[in-house]
Design an enzyme around this catalytic site. Structure first.
Site, mmCIF file in Angstrom:
data_model
loop_
_atom_site.group_PDB
_atom_site.id
_atom_site.type_symbol
_atom_site.label_atom_id
_atom_site.label_comp_id
_atom_site.label_asym_id
_atom_site.label_seq_id
_atom_site.Cartn_x
_atom_site.Cartn_y
_atom_site.Cartn_z
ATOM 1 N N HIS A 93 0.843 -1.195 0.000
ATOM 2 C CA HIS A 93 0.000 0.000 0.000
ATOM 3 C C HIS A 93 0.879 1.247 0.000
ATOM 4 O O HIS A 93 2.085 1.173 0.232
ATOM 5 C CB HIS A 93 -0.916 0.007 1.227
ATOM 6 C CG HIS A 93 -1.814 -1.186 1.318
ATOM 7 N ND1 HIS A 93 -2.755 -1.480 0.357
ATOM 8 C CD2 HIS A 93 -1.907 -2.167 2.241
ATOM 9 C CE1 HIS A 93 -3.395 -2.584 0.693
ATOM 10 N NE2 HIS A 93 -2.898 -3.020 1.844
ATOM 11 N N THR A 94 0.219 2.370 -0.222
ATOM 12 C CA THR A 94 0.949 3.634 -0.287
ATOM 13 C C THR A 94 1.633 3.947 1.041
ATOM 14 O O THR A 94 1.020 3.875 2.095
ATOM 15 C CB THR A 94 -0.015 4.790 -0.640
ATOM 16 O OG1 THR A 94 -0.640 4.495 -1.879
ATOM 17 C CG2 THR A 94 0.736 6.099 -0.751
#
Length: 262
Positions: A32-33
């Site tokens: 994920h970011t």
């Protein structure tokens, strides 16, 4: 080449054989970011005797580039509360859509009740904590300002971990370092809020926005400001310009590499 849109750039299967994409399967876990790209900076808020004042500039920075200069980071929810967003702009847009859908549900509810600022703060804290627990946090810190169930001023913060806290004055980003000392001169304790007038609170917030424009490289001289009171509801102005700000004083500075006049 296969000219079907779904296969652009791929060789034809009937000529070169079926496309083998197995090498693209890395087998690594989903990620994920971890580093937001387009971000907004400080949000400031202070309570006064009848309500809350909250402000945020209209800049969204692409790294160190002042890329978007018309991004409104104060979002009204209803006539009782405003949410100010700092951090990732795309996550802010996601949360804004989430709040809009919640607002529609509330408006069509037959129960006759509406969410106040305290309810909204609790809801957002659960959303942020859920995403944090999934190790996929929303990279924002928010200030929820407005009125609680008793129509008293309410101000509280939520960060990407779901951590919450309240204070008579709050700020996110560099505002937590540069603006909070100035805001605390207005009301550093809940007992002093009753003595703060609306005009004094607005003046303090505008002064802090000026300090941030000079001191925070990711800020702008155009900002949004909102006043929430029981009588007036939400008064939101989204394209305010700092008054009396100028870099003309820089011409009089001597030293620090500038050639000295003889």
């Amino acid at each position: 080449m296969n000219h079907l849109p779904q296969a652009w750039g791929r060789p034809r299967d009937d000529v070169y054989g079926p496309y083998d994409a197995s090498y693209l399967q890395s087998g690594h876990p989903q990620t994920h970011t971890k580093s937001p790209i387009v971000t907004g900076t400080s949000v400031l808020a202070v309570k006064f005797q009848d309500g809350v004042v909250i402000a945020a500039d209209n800049l969204a920075s692409y790294g160190s580039l002042a890329r978007f200069t018309d991004v409104k980071r104060l979002r009204p929810f209803n006539s009782k509360c405003i949410v100010g967003f700092g951090g990732d702009v795309s996550d802010m847009q996601y949360l804004d859509r989430l709040l809009n859908s919640l607002d529609v549900v509330e408006n069509y509810s037959s129960e006759g009740h509406s969410l106040n600022a305290k309810n909204l703060h609790t809801y957002l804290s659960k959303v942020m904590y859920k995403r944090r627990s999934e190790i996929n946090p929303l990279w924002n810190q928010m200030l929820v300002a407005g009125l609680d169930g008793d129509d008293k001023p309410f101000l509280s913060s939520i960060d990407l971990l779901g951590t919450t806290f309240s204070s008579p004055t709050l700020a996110t980003g560099f505002g937590a370092h540069l603006a909070q000392p100035l805001l605390r001169k207005v009301a550093d304790d809940e007992s002093k809020v009753a003595g703060v007038t609306k005009e004094r609170a607005i003046e303090a917030v505008k002064e802090c926005m000026k300090v941030l424009f000079y001191r925070d490289a990711r800020s702008l001289d155009r900002y949004s400001i909102a006043i929430i009171t029981k009588e007036g509801g939400v008064e939101l102005k989204e394209d305010e310009q700092l008054e009396g700000q100028s870099w003309a004083f820089a011409e009089t500075i001597r030293g620090y590499g500038r050639t000295q006049e003889v």
